[in-house]
Write a protein that holds these residues in place. Structure first.
Motif, PDB file in Angstrom:
ATOM      1  N   ASP A 166       0.821  -1.203   0.000  1.00 46.18           N
ATOM      2  CA  ASP A 166       0.000   0.000   0.000  1.00 46.18           C
ATOM      3  C   ASP A 166       0.859   1.259   0.000  1.00 46.18           C
ATOM      4  N   ALA A 167       1.925   1.250   0.793  1.00 44.59           N
ATOM      5  CA  ALA A 167       2.821   2.415   0.830  1.00 44.59           C
ATOM      6  C   ALA A 167       3.488   2.622  -0.526  1.00 44.59           C
ATOM      7  N   ALA A 168       3.867   1.523  -1.187  1.00 43.83           N
ATOM      8  CA  ALA A 168       4.491   1.631  -2.503  1.00 43.83           C
ATOM      9  C   ALA A 168       3.531   2.250  -3.514  1.00 43.83           C
ATOM     10  N   LEU A 169       2.261   1.862  -3.457  1.00 44.64           N
ATOM     11  CA  LEU A 169       1.282   2.419  -4.389  1.00 44.64           C
ATOM     12  C   LEU A 169       1.079   3.911  -4.136  1.00 44.64           C
ATOM     13  N   VAL A 170       1.011   4.301  -2.882  1.00 40.64           N
ATOM     14  CA  VAL A 170       0.869   5.717  -2.542  1.00 40.64           C
ATOM     15  C   VAL A 170       2.032   6.521  -3.114  1.00 40.64           C
ATOM     16  N   ARG A 171       3.237   5.985  -2.963  1.00 42.23           N
ATOM     17  CA  ARG A 171       4.418   6.700  -3.463  1.00 42.23           C
ATOM     18  C   ARG A 171       4.432   6.746  -4.988  1.00 42.23           C
ATOM     19  N   GLU A 172       4.137   5.624  -5.637  1.00 42.48           N
ATOM     20  CA  GLU A 172       4.196   5.580  -7.091  1.00 42.48           C
ATOM     21  C   GLU A 172       3.155   6.489  -7.732  1.00 42.48           C
ATOM     22  N   LEU A 173       2.016   6.682  -7.080  1.00 44.52           N
ATOM     23  CA  LEU A 173       0.982   7.579  -7.599  1.00 44.52           C
ATOM     24  C   LEU A 173       1.183   9.015  -7.130  1.00 44.52           C
ATOM     25  N   ASP A 174       2.263   9.244  -6.374  1.00 43.23           N
ATOM     26  CA  ASP A 174       2.604  10.590  -5.883  1.00 43.23           C
ATOM     27  C   ASP A 174       1.469  11.181  -5.057  1.00 43.23           C
ATOM     28  N   LEU A 175       1.003  10.401  -4.076  1.00 43.16           N
ATOM     29  CA  LEU A 175      -0.093  10.821  -3.214  1.00 43.16           C
ATOM     30  C   LEU A 175       0.407  11.175  -1.824  1.00 43.16           C
ATOM     31  N   LYS A 176      -0.388  11.936  -1.101  1.00 49.78           N
ATOM     32  CA  LYS A 176      -0.136  12.226   0.312  1.00 49.78           C
ATOM     33  C   LYS A 176      -1.216  11.528   1.121  1.00 49.78           C
ATOM     34  N   LEU A 177      -0.841  10.494   1.860  1.00 47.32           N
ATOM     35  CA  LEU A 177      -1.816   9.737   2.637  1.00 47.32           C
ATOM     36  C   LEU A 177      -2.135  10.488   3.927  1.00 47.32           C
ATOM     37  N   LEU A 178      -3.357  10.998   4.013  1.00 43.06           N
ATOM     38  CA  LEU A 178      -3.765  11.763   5.187  1.00 43.06           C
ATOM     39  C   LEU A 178      -4.168  10.870   6.342  1.00 43.06           C
ATOM     40  N   ALA A 179      -4.858   9.764   6.026  1.00 39.55           N
ATOM     41  CA  ALA A 179      -5.421   8.957   7.111  1.00 39.55           C
ATOM     42  C   ALA A 179      -5.689   7.536   6.655  1.00 39.55           C
ATOM     43  N   THR A 180      -5.675   6.625   7.634  1.00 38.02           N
ATOM     44  CA  THR A 180      -6.212   5.283   7.448  1.00 38.02           C
ATOM     45  C   THR A 180      -7.509   5.205   8.246  1.00 38.02           C
ATOM     46  N   LEU A 181      -8.512   4.542   7.669  1.00 38.48           N
ATOM     47  CA  LEU A 181      -9.832   4.424   8.291  1.00 38.48           C
ATOM     48  C   LEU A 181     -10.184   2.948   8.395  1.00 38.48           C
ATOM     49  N   ASP A 182     -10.346   2.456   9.598  1.00 37.34           N
ATOM     50  CA  ASP A 182     -10.824   1.084   9.759  1.00 37.34           C
ATOM     51  C   ASP A 182     -12.329   1.104   9.961  1.00 37.34           C
ATOM     52  N   THR A 183     -13.021   0.162   9.326  1.00 37.41           N
ATOM     53  CA  THR A 183     -14.466   0.091   9.479  1.00 37.41           C
ATOM     54  C   THR A 183     -14.860  -0.483  10.831  1.00 37.41           C
ATOM     55  N   HIS A 184     -13.979  -1.283  11.451  1.00 32.74           N
ATOM     56  CA  HIS A 184     -14.253  -1.836  12.772  1.00 32.74           C
ATOM     57  C   HIS A 184     -12.980  -2.495  13.290  1.00 32.74           C
ATOM     58  N   VAL A 185     -13.037  -2.993  14.494  1.00 30.33           N
ATOM     59  CA  VAL A 185     -11.918  -3.751  15.065  1.00 30.33           C
ATOM     60  C   VAL A 185     -12.024  -5.173  14.522  1.00 30.33           C
ATOM     61  N   HIS A 186     -11.172  -5.487  13.581  1.00 30.84           N
ATOM     62  CA  HIS A 186     -11.273  -6.758  12.851  1.00 30.84           C
ATOM     63  C   HIS A 186     -10.843  -7.943  13.714  1.00 30.84           C
ATOM     64  N   ALA A 187     -11.435  -9.110  13.405  1.00 29.82           N
ATOM     65  CA  ALA A 187     -11.075 -10.340  14.111  1.00 29.82           C
ATOM     66  C   ALA A 187     -10.329 -11.323  13.229  1.00 29.82           C
ATOM     67  N   ASP A 188     -10.203 -11.022  11.936  1.00 29.12           N
ATOM     68  CA  ASP A 188      -9.606 -11.991  11.018  1.00 29.12           C
ATOM     69  C   ASP A 188      -8.280 -11.538  10.429  1.00 29.12           C
ATOM     70  N   HIS A 189      -7.859 -10.314  10.720  1.00 29.22           N
ATOM     71  CA  HIS A 189      -6.544  -9.852  10.286  1.00 29.22           C
ATOM     72  C   HIS A 189      -6.158  -8.660  11.150  1.00 29.22           C
ATOM     73  N   VAL A 190      -4.862  -8.349  11.132  1.00 26.15           N
ATOM     74  CA  VAL A 190      -4.360  -7.195  11.877  1.00 26.15           C
ATOM     75  C   VAL A 190      -4.323  -5.996  10.930  1.00 26.15           C
ATOM     76  N   THR A 191      -4.779  -4.864  11.410  1.00 22.04           N
ATOM     77  CA  THR A 191      -4.782  -3.656  10.593  1.00 22.04           C
ATOM     78  C   THR A 191      -3.355  -3.191  10.286  1.00 22.04           C
ATOM     79  N   GLY A 192      -3.188  -2.571   9.123  1.00 19.27           N
ATOM     80  CA  GLY A 192      -1.906  -1.990   8.750  1.00 19.27           C
ATOM     81  C   GLY A 192      -1.790  -0.523   9.121  1.00 19.27           C
ATOM     82  N   ALA A 193      -2.725  -0.020   9.939  1.00 19.28           N
ATOM     83  CA  ALA A 193      -2.764   1.414  10.235  1.00 19.28           C
ATOM     84  C   ALA A 193      -1.481   1.912  10.888  1.00 19.28           C
ATOM     85  N   TRP A 194      -0.991   1.188  11.883  1.00 19.09           N
ATOM     86  CA  TRP A 194       0.204   1.639  12.600  1.00 19.09           C
ATOM     87  C   TRP A 194       1.424   1.653  11.676  1.00 19.09           C
ATOM     88  N   LEU A 195       1.570   0.620  10.859  1.00 16.00           N
ATOM     89  CA  LEU A 195       2.706   0.557   9.945  1.00 16.00           C
ATOM     90  C   LEU A 195       2.659   1.695   8.930  1.00 16.00           C
TER      91      LEU A 195
END
Length: 352
Positions: free
Chosen positions: A39-68
């Motif tokens: 995801d970070a690579a795509l943001v950089r390649e498209l020359d974007l500024k990532l303002l925020a990550t938004l989780d829809t809920h506290v997931h039980a089937d995977h760990v969020t990538g928000a902190w990374l």
């Protein structure tokens, strides 16, 4: 608007990148820990500024990538305020707006799968990102994490089915390869929630699903209550440290020509062009070993094992595949020379 729907095969999770094509401001919905580099690579390649990550809920089937992603790109972590997750930068509640450039996401509370579920409505109803509340021809389970079937039925009918018919529905998961739907389709055809199904019909259906306990819940829930931050004593995934590499959206570690020119003695350089190209007009880099790409898999053992391997070709295409071949052969310290010999010459660097 720039829009990308991304997928994690292990958890069948959809991640969504949305960006304003003028300001280049962007947000990511439901990032996955193992896919944060992508995801970070795509943001950089498209020359974007990532303002925020938004989780829809506290997931039980995977760990969020928000902190990374916050560590990598400086994006703010946004989750439902009712989730009480530690380390979030912004707690979201119903009615709030998340802006990026000229676009806005309206926050709608859609509890029932969990009590902290949110859906995000783009620009008044162009798209809705429903998390696990409404799935394509389905709905999120309601048998754990304060789930409640009656609450979910009401959430979907009042907060999602009230949107315009042509509003595109994008869920957090799909297990059958379906990518999108519309509000009109789900309102009419969803076998759990649509048509003339009553709240009692839905409750009876959900109470008799008999689903197994989520496999990742014991790992995912504690990590997601930290917004994906490592627990005390744990270390986040480390990038290769033998060179200043960058990870591409194609999944390849790449190396810049200027660094390589100064460190040729520290790596093994393998040129995967054909012999006539190696000796042709573009020349080759001093010290490079010629092994054409078609022969590389059978000749990997000719390359010293004590140094990192950098692959090079004319433009960086064949050498990209060469890094895949080398990794399959067990070589871990591998990189592609970005731009190949063409870029090398464009920089005025020496050839033989």
């Amino acid at each position: 608007m720039i829009f990308r729907q991304l997928f994690d095969a292990r958890s069948s999770t959809y991640t969504y990148l949305l960006a304003d094509d003028d300001s280049r401001e962007a947000v990511i919905i439901d990032p996955v820990y193992e896919q944060a580099r992508r995801d970070a690579a795509l943001v950089r390649e498209l020359d974007l500024k990532l303002l925020a990550t938004l989780d829809t809920h506290v997931h039980a089937d995977h760990v969020t990538g928000a902190w990374l992603l916050r560590r990598e790109l400086g994006s703010a972590i946004s989750v439902a305020s009712s989730a009480n997750a530690q380390g979030a930068d912004r707690g979201l509640s119903a009615g709030e707006l998340v802006s990026f450039g000229r676009h806005q996401l309206e926050v709608r509370a859609t509890p029932g799968h969990t009590d902290g579920c949110l859906s995000y409505v783009l620009d008044g109803g162009a798209m809705v990102f429903t998390g696990d509340a409404l799935l394509i021809r389905g709905a999120g389970r309601t048998d754990f994490q304060q789930g409640d079937a009656r609450t979910l039925y009401r959430s979907v009918h009042t907060q999602i089915f009230s949107l315009p018919d042509d509003c595109l529905v994008f869920p957090a998961h799909d297990y059958a390869g379906r990518t999108a739907s519309t509000v009109a389709e789900e309102r009419a055809l969803n076998p759990r929630l649509g048509g003339k199904r009553s709240e009692a019909d839905f409750v009876g259906y959900m109470h008799n699903l008999g689903l197994p306990h989520p496999k990742q819940i014991d790992v995912a829930l504690p990590a997601n209550m930290r917004c994906g931050a490592p627990a005390e004593g744990e270390a986040p995934p480390a990038d290769p440290d033998w060179a200043p590499l960058r990870y591409s959206y194609a999944g390849i570690w790449e190396l810049d020509a200027l660094w390589l020119e100064e460190h040729l003695g520290e790596v093994t350089l393998v040129d995967v062009r054909e012999p006539e190209e190696f000796e042709g007009p573009l020349g080759h880099i001093a010290g490079a070993t010629l092994i054409p790409l078609g022969e590389l898999a059978a000749r990997v053992d000719e390359l010293p094992a004590d140094k990192p391997v950098v692959a090079v070709c004319r433009s960086g295409g064949r050498s990209t595949q060469a890094t895949v071949v080398l990794r399959k052969a067990g070589r871990e310290r591998v990189a592609n020379l970005a731009g190949g010999m063409i870029h090398w010459l464009d920089l005025g660097l020496k050839t033989t």
